[in-house]
Design a protein around this motif. Structure first.
Motif, PDB file in Angstrom:
ATOM      1  N   GLY A 505       0.816  -1.203   0.000  1.00 47.66           N
ATOM      2  CA  GLY A 505       0.000   0.000   0.000  1.00 47.66           C
ATOM      3  C   GLY A 505       0.846   1.247   0.000  1.00 47.66           C
ATOM      4  O   GLY A 505       2.080   1.202   0.159  1.00 47.66           O
ATOM      5  N   ALA A 506       0.185   2.384  -0.194  1.00 44.90           N
ATOM      6  CA  ALA A 506       0.872   3.677  -0.218  1.00 44.90           C
ATOM      7  C   ALA A 506       0.997   4.181   1.215  1.00 44.90           C
ATOM      8  O   ALA A 506       0.047   4.745   1.772  1.00 44.90           O
ATOM      9  CB  ALA A 506       0.089   4.671  -1.077  1.00 44.90           C
ATOM     10  N   ALA A 557       8.952   4.373  -9.578  1.00 45.30           N
ATOM     11  CA  ALA A 557       7.987   4.138 -10.651  1.00 45.30           C
ATOM     12  C   ALA A 557       7.033   5.323 -10.759  1.00 45.30           C
ATOM     13  O   ALA A 557       6.726   5.987  -9.771  1.00 45.30           O
ATOM     14  CB  ALA A 557       7.205   2.855 -10.376  1.00 45.30           C
ATOM     15  N   ARG A 558       6.575   5.578 -12.023  1.00 41.14           N
ATOM     16  CA  ARG A 558       5.637   6.670 -12.230  1.00 41.14           C
ATOM     17  C   ARG A 558       4.335   6.368 -11.479  1.00 41.14           C
ATOM     18  O   ARG A 558       3.873   5.236 -11.450  1.00 41.14           O
ATOM     19  CB  ARG A 558       5.359   6.835 -13.723  1.00 41.14           C
ATOM     20  CG  ARG A 558       4.338   7.913 -14.054  1.00 41.14           C
ATOM     21  CD  ARG A 558       4.220   8.130 -15.530  1.00 41.14           C
ATOM     22  NE  ARG A 558       5.460   8.660 -16.094  1.00 41.14           N
ATOM     23  CZ  ARG A 558       5.598   9.037 -17.370  1.00 41.14           C
ATOM     24  NH1 ARG A 558       4.575   8.911 -18.207  1.00 41.14           N
ATOM     25  NH2 ARG A 558       6.745   9.508 -17.800  1.00 41.14           N
ATOM     26  N   ASN A 559       3.761   7.424 -10.891  1.00 43.78           N
ATOM     27  CA  ASN A 559       2.521   7.275 -10.121  1.00 43.78           C
ATOM     28  C   ASN A 559       2.652   6.191  -9.050  1.00 43.78           C
ATOM     29  O   ASN A 559       1.774   5.349  -8.876  1.00 43.78           O
ATOM     30  CB  ASN A 559       1.337   6.950 -11.044  1.00 43.78           C
ATOM     31  CG  ASN A 559       1.074   8.046 -12.057  1.00 43.78           C
ATOM     32  OD1 ASN A 559       1.270   9.224 -11.771  1.00 43.78           O
ATOM     33  ND2 ASN A 559       0.653   7.653 -13.250  1.00 43.78           N
ATOM     34  N   LEU A 560       3.768   6.238  -8.321  1.00 42.74           N
ATOM     35  CA  LEU A 560       4.061   5.194  -7.331  1.00 42.74           C
ATOM     36  C   LEU A 560       2.937   5.056  -6.307  1.00 42.74           C
ATOM     37  O   LEU A 560       2.512   3.937  -5.983  1.00 42.74           O
ATOM     38  CB  LEU A 560       5.380   5.520  -6.620  1.00 42.74           C
ATOM     39  CG  LEU A 560       5.763   4.586  -5.466  1.00 42.74           C
ATOM     40  CD1 LEU A 560       6.042   3.180  -5.982  1.00 42.74           C
ATOM     41  CD2 LEU A 560       6.965   5.133  -4.694  1.00 42.74           C
ATOM     42  N   LEU A 561       2.442   6.169  -5.795  1.00 38.11           N
ATOM     43  CA  LEU A 561       1.424   6.098  -4.742  1.00 38.11           C
ATOM     44  C   LEU A 561       0.138   5.455  -5.255  1.00 38.11           C
ATOM     45  O   LEU A 561      -0.472   4.628  -4.562  1.00 38.11           O
ATOM     46  CB  LEU A 561       1.134   7.502  -4.202  1.00 38.11           C
ATOM     47  CG  LEU A 561       2.318   8.225  -3.536  1.00 38.11           C
ATOM     48  CD1 LEU A 561       1.895   9.607  -3.056  1.00 38.11           C
ATOM     49  CD2 LEU A 561       2.884   7.412  -2.386  1.00 38.11           C
ATOM     50  N   VAL A 563      -0.116   3.335  -7.754  1.00 37.72           N
ATOM     51  CA  VAL A 563       0.144   1.910  -8.009  1.00 37.72           C
ATOM     52  C   VAL A 563       0.080   1.118  -6.706  1.00 37.72           C
ATOM     53  O   VAL A 563      -0.545   0.046  -6.632  1.00 37.72           O
ATOM     54  CB  VAL A 563       1.509   1.726  -8.691  1.00 37.72           C
ATOM     55  CG1 VAL A 563       1.889   0.245  -8.756  1.00 37.72           C
ATOM     56  CG2 VAL A 563       1.492   2.329 -10.092  1.00 37.72           C
ATOM     57  N   LEU A 564       0.703   1.638  -5.657  1.00 36.72           N
ATOM     58  CA  LEU A 564       0.705   0.942  -4.376  1.00 36.72           C
ATOM     59  C   LEU A 564      -0.710   0.863  -3.796  1.00 36.72           C
ATOM     60  O   LEU A 564      -1.107  -0.163  -3.234  1.00 36.72           O
ATOM     61  CB  LEU A 564       1.633   1.664  -3.402  1.00 36.72           C
ATOM     62  CG  LEU A 564       3.137   1.515  -3.667  1.00 36.72           C
ATOM     63  CD1 LEU A 564       3.929   2.494  -2.818  1.00 36.72           C
ATOM     64  CD2 LEU A 564       3.589   0.088  -3.394  1.00 36.72           C
ATOM     65  N   GLU A 565      -1.473   1.941  -3.943  1.00 41.38           N
ATOM     66  CA  GLU A 565      -2.838   1.931  -3.414  1.00 41.38           C
ATOM     67  C   GLU A 565      -3.699   0.907  -4.139  1.00 41.38           C
ATOM     68  O   GLU A 565      -4.452   0.162  -3.515  1.00 41.38           O
ATOM     69  CB  GLU A 565      -3.454   3.328  -3.535  1.00 41.38           C
ATOM     70  CG  GLU A 565      -4.878   3.420  -3.004  1.00 41.38           C
ATOM     71  CD  GLU A 565      -5.457   4.807  -3.119  1.00 41.38           C
ATOM     72  OE1 GLU A 565      -6.569   4.941  -3.680  1.00 41.38           O
ATOM     73  OE2 GLU A 565      -4.791   5.765  -2.656  1.00 41.38           O
ATOM     74  N   ARG A 566      -3.589   0.859  -5.489  1.00 41.75           N
ATOM     75  CA  ARG A 566      -4.388  -0.101  -6.244  1.00 41.75           C
ATOM     76  C   ARG A 566      -4.032  -1.533  -5.870  1.00 41.75           C
ATOM     77  O   ARG A 566      -4.905  -2.404  -5.775  1.00 41.75           O
ATOM     78  CB  ARG A 566      -4.192   0.122  -7.745  1.00 41.75           C
ATOM     79  CG  ARG A 566      -4.948   1.319  -8.294  1.00 41.75           C
ATOM     80  CD  ARG A 566      -5.065   1.242  -9.802  1.00 41.75           C
ATOM     81  NE  ARG A 566      -3.764   1.253 -10.454  1.00 41.75           N
ATOM     82  CZ  ARG A 566      -3.139   2.361 -10.849  1.00 41.75           C
ATOM     83  NH1 ARG A 566      -3.704   3.549 -10.655  1.00 41.75           N
ATOM     84  NH2 ARG A 566      -1.967   2.292 -11.442  1.00 41.75           N
ATOM     85  N   ARG A 567      -2.746  -1.781  -5.643  1.00 38.25           N
ATOM     86  CA  ARG A 567      -2.323  -3.132  -5.233  1.00 38.25           C
ATOM     87  C   ARG A 567      -2.981  -3.539  -3.923  1.00 38.25           C
ATOM     88  O   ARG A 567      -3.508  -4.645  -3.782  1.00 38.25           O
ATOM     89  CB  ARG A 567      -0.797  -3.188  -5.088  1.00 38.25           C
ATOM     90  CG  ARG A 567      -0.026  -3.318  -6.379  1.00 38.25           C
ATOM     91  CD  ARG A 567       1.420  -3.647  -6.068  1.00 38.25           C
ATOM     92  NE  ARG A 567       2.210  -3.772  -7.280  1.00 38.25           N
ATOM     93  CZ  ARG A 567       3.493  -4.175  -7.287  1.00 38.25           C
ATOM     94  NH1 ARG A 567       4.097  -4.463  -6.131  1.00 38.25           N
ATOM     95  NH2 ARG A 567       4.162  -4.270  -8.420  1.00 38.25           N
TER      96      ARG A 567
END
Length: 655
Positions: A505-506, A557-561, A563-567
Motif C-alpha cells: 500500500g501507499a 515508478a511513475r505514479n508510485l502512490l 500503483v501501491l494503493e491499487r495493489r
C-alpha cells in the motif's frame, strides 16, 4: 324573604367628601414612597443574585459565611452542571465510560461504578433513567488527605446521604474512584431530578460552599482533626512551590493596592510568620515581589495569573515525565515543548500518550514524540461524542488552528458581490463553469456550518444572503472553532512505524520518499528511527520492481502512490470477495457507484468505505460525511477530485 340583617345597604357620600380625599392623599403618599424606595434600590444595585435559589440554600448560606473551622481537613470539590440533550443519553454514557477507563484503580484496572446500595452499579441503566432529564450534576471530590483512606466508597456514601438530608430529597447517583494521580479522588454523577421526578435545582451557595463544608466535616470525623504539626508541614511545602498557594492568597488578601506592609498585618504565630516570609522570598526570586524598604513589599500586578500559569506548566511537565516513563521513552536530551495554538505551530510525530488535563470538563491532551527529536504536549479541549479514539504509536500531525478567513470564504464573497449579495450553487457554477460539484458543495457546507453559529443567513430556493462583512463573520467563526478545538489533529499513518517498511500500500514513508516537501528528520530520537525505516522501505521498493538505481540515484515508478494503493485495494478486495461471495468491482473515473455503505476499513493507504451492491461491492476513499449514511443506500459519481455522493433521497453531498 331574606333576613333584613343580612341585606347589604350602600350609603353614598356627598360629592367632595373630605374623608375620601384624605384617604386618597394617603394612598398616593404610600405609592410615591414605594416608587422612591424602588428607585433607590435600583440605584444601589439589587442584593439579590439568585445564588440562594434552590435546595440547600440555608446550609449553603451558613457555609459561605464561615471561613473554616480550626482543625478541619480540607476537601477540594469541583462541580459542573451539564445540559443533557433530550432523548440522547450518548454524552452521559460517554462520560460514564470515561470515569471507568483503564488504569484508574490502585491495581491499574478499569474503574467500577457504584451507588448508595451496591458496589457494581449499572451505568447503562443509570443513563437510561436520565434520558429525559434536562440536566445532571457532575462532581469531583478530592480530600486533601485521601491517601490515608483505604477505601473512598464509605466517605462518598456518607457525603451523599448528608446531601440528601440538606437538599430534602433522595438523589439518584453513581460514582467511581480514581487512584491514578497523586491525589485519589471520586467522580460523582447526580441525575437532575428529585425523588418526585421534578427538576432538581441546587442553590449555588450550597454547590460552592455547602458540599465542601460537609465533606470537610466528614473527612475530619474519619481521620481526626488536623494537628498543628500537620498544618505547619503542609504550609512548609507551599513555601517554595511555583504555583498559586494558600500563602499567596493570604498575602494578596492582606495587601493594599499591590503593597504589603508587614507592620500593618503582623502574624502573631511565629511559624506562620516564618512561612510567609519564606514565601515572599520565593516570590522575590521569581521576580513577582520586591522589598522596597524593610517590611514593605510591592507585589507584581500579574502575580496571581502568573503563578496559575506556572502551576499549569509544572503540572504539564510532570505529566510528560510520567507518560514518557510509562512508554519507556527517554527524550531528556532533546527537550520538551508545549504547543501554543495561537502561534500557528505544527508538529509531526508519533502519538505516545493521551489523557485528560481537566477531568471535570473532559479536556484532553496528547503527547507526541516529534520528528525533530523533541517531545511535544498539546491540549485539545473538550472531546465530542462522535470523536474517534486516538491510537498510540500512530503518526499524527498537530497544527494550531488559524483564525483567518479561508479561501472558500473569499470565493463566496466574490460571487455574492457580483450577484447583489446572493450566493448559491447555481451562481457559483455560472461564475466558474469548470468547478466540480464537490468543490462547490464544500462552499455550501461552510455556509451551513456558519449558519449554525448565527453567522450566515440562508434564503429560500437554496440561496444565501452574504453581506460585505462576510470575511469578518468568517474570522469570528474560526475564533469559535479555535476556542472549542484549538488544535487540528490529522492522522498521517494508522500503522505503527515498525510495520511500514514492508507494508503493501501507499504508506506515509512512500509519501516522504516522493513528496515535494518531505519532513526534516532529526538525527536522534524518532528522526533516527524514521531514517532507518526509510532505508528499509527503499530496499523493499527495489525488490518489488517499483524503484531502480540510475547514476547513483533512486528513481521511483511513475505514479508510485497510485500503483501501491491499487495493489492494496485489489488484495483486500479479493480477500473480502472470498469471505462474502460477492464480486469485487474497481471504481473508474466518470463511473457511477450505487450501493449500501456497510463499514470502514483502515488500510496502509488510508481509510476506505465498503459500498455493497446486490452482487458486488467496491472500496472507495472514506469521508466523514458517509458516517451519517451507515446502512443506507448511497450513490456516487467518481470525479477527478473525489466522489460526489447522494445519500438516500437527499441532495448530493460533494466530497
Amino acid at each position: 324573604m331574606s333576613d333584613p340583617e343580612d341585606e347589604f345597604r350602600v350609603k353614598l357620600g356627598r360629592i367632595g367628601n373630605r374623608k375620601g380625599r384624605t384617604e386618597s392623599r394617603y394612598l398616593n403618599r404610600i405609592r410615591q414612597a414605594t416608587e422612591r424606595a424602588g428607585r433607590a434600590r435600583a440605584e444601589r444595585g439589587s442584593a439579590f443574585t439568585g445564588a440562594r435559589l434552590g435546595r440547600g440554600r440555608a446550609q449553603g448560606a451558613v457555609s459561605a459565611a464561615r471561613h473554616g473551622t480550626a482543625g478541619q481537613r480540607r476537601v477540594v470539590v469541583k462541580a459542573r452542571l451539564v445540559r443533557v440533550k433530550a432523548g440522547d443519553p450518548g454524552a452521559v454514557r460517554a462520560h460514564l465510560r470515561y470515569v471507568q477507563r483503564d488504569g484508574v484503580t490502585r491495581e491499574g484496572t478499569p474503574g467500577e461504578l457504584y451507588d448508595a446500595d451496591t458496589d457494581r452499579a449499572d451505568g447503562n441503566a443509570f443513563a437510561a433513567r436520565g434520558g429525559a432529564d434536562r440536566h445532571q450534576f457532575r462532581f469531583i471530590v478530592a480530600p486533601e488527605d485521601s491517601d490515608e483512606l483505604a477505601d473512598l466508597k464509605p466517605f462518598v456514601r456518607d457525603l451523599m446521604r448528608q446531601m440528601e438530608t440538606d437538599l430534602g430529597t433522595k438523589l439518584d447517583w453513581v460514582a467511581a474512584d480514581h487512584f491514578n494521580t497523586g491525589h485519589p479522588h471520586s467522580h460523582i454523577v447526580v441525575r437532575g431530578k428529585d425523588e418526585l421526578g421534578k427538576d432538581l435545582v441546587i442553590a449555588r451557595d450550597y454547590i460552592a460552599h455547602g458540599i465542601r463544608a460537609r465533606a470537610g466535616g466528614l473527612i475530619t470525623r474519619e481521620l481526626g482533626p488536623e494537628t498543628e504539626i500537620e498544618a505547619a508541614r503542609k504550609l512548609e511545602h507551599e513555601v517554595g512551590a511555583e504555583r498559586l498557594t494558600r500563602l499567596d492568597r493570604a498575602i494578596l488578601r492582606d495587601a493594599e493596592e499591590g503593597v504589603l506592609a508587614l507592620a500593618a498585618k503582623p502574624e502573631r504565630d511565629p511559624m506562620r510568620h516564618a512561612t510567609r516570609m519564606g514565601r515572599l522570598r520565593t516570590l522575590e526570586r521569581l521576580g513577582l515581589a520586591e522589598e522596597t524598604t524593610p517590611g514593605l513589599w510591592r507585589l507584581d500586578a500579574e502575580l496571581e495569573p502568573t503563578l496559575r500559569r506556572m502551576g499549569e506548566r509544572g503540572d504539564i511537565i510532570k505529566t510528560m515525565h510520567r507518560d514518557l516513563k510509562a512508554a519507556g521513552i527517554d527524550r531528556s536530551a532533546g527537550g520538551h515543548s508545549i504547543l501554543d495554538p495561537a502561534g500557528g505551530g505544527r508538529i509531526v510525530g508519533r502519538l505516545i500518550a493521551q489523557g485528560f488535563s481537566d477531568e471535570l470538563n473532559e479536556r484532553r491532551y496528547v503527547i507526541v514524540d516529534g520528528v525533530d527529536g523533541r517531545t511535544h504536549y498539546a491540549e485539545l479541549r473538550s472531546r465530542q461524542v462522535d470523536d474517534e479514539p486516538f491510537v498510540r504509536n500512530t503518526i499524527v500531525e498537530l497544527r494550531g488552528r488559524d483564525v483567518a478567513p479561508k479561501a472558500v470564504d473569499r470565493t463566496v464573497t466574490e460571487i455574492a458581490y457580483r450577484n447583489q449579495g446572493r450566493y448559491s450553487a447555481d451562481l457559483h457554477r455560472n461564475a466558474d463553469p469548470r468547478a466540480s460539484a464537490e468543490f462547490i458543495q464544500s462552499h455550501v457546507r461552510r455556509l451551513e456550518a456558519m449558519r449554525r453559529e448565527g453567522l450566515a443567513e440562508r434564503l429560500p430556493e437554496g440561496e444565501w444572503q452574504v453581506g460585505p462583512d462576510h470575511l469578518d463573520r468568517a474570522a469570528r467563526f474560526e475564533e469559535i472553532n479555535r476556542s472549542q478545538r484549538p488544535v487540528r489533529v490529522t492522522m498521517l499513518s494508522w500503522q505503527n512505524l515498525g510495520d511500514l517498511p514492508g507494508a503493501v500500500g501507499a504508506t506515509w514513508l512512500d509519501r516522504q520518499l516522493v513528496g515535494k516537501e518531505p519532513e526534516v528528520f532529526a538525527p536522534t530520537g524518532l528522526g533516527a528511527e524514521i531514517g532507518m525505516a526509510l532505508r528499509a522501505r527503499r530496499q523493499w521498493l527495489l525488490e518489488q520492481g517499483l524503484a531502480r538505481e540510475h547514476g547513483g540515484r533512486l528513481i521511483y515508478a511513475r505514479n508510485l502512490l497510485q500503483v501501491l494503493e491499487r495493489r492494496e485495494v485489489a488484495e483486500v478486495g479479493a480477500r473480502i470477495a472470498g469471505e462474502t461471495g460477492l464480486g469485487f468491482a474497481e471504481t473508474k473515473r466518470g463511473g457511477r457507484l450505487t450501493g449500501t455503505y456497510r463499514r470502514t476499513l483502515t488500510l496502509n493507504s488510508g481509510r476506505f468505505a465498503l459500498i455493497e451492491g446486490a452482487q458486488e461491492f467496491s472500496l472507495v476513499p472514506w469521508r466523514p460525511v458517509l458516517e451519517r449514511a451507515k446502512g443506507q443506500s448511497v450513490t456516487g459519481i467518481v470525479g477527478g477530485e473525489g466522489i460526489s455522493w447522494s445519500i438516500g433521497q437527499k441532495r448530493g453531498l460533494g466530497l
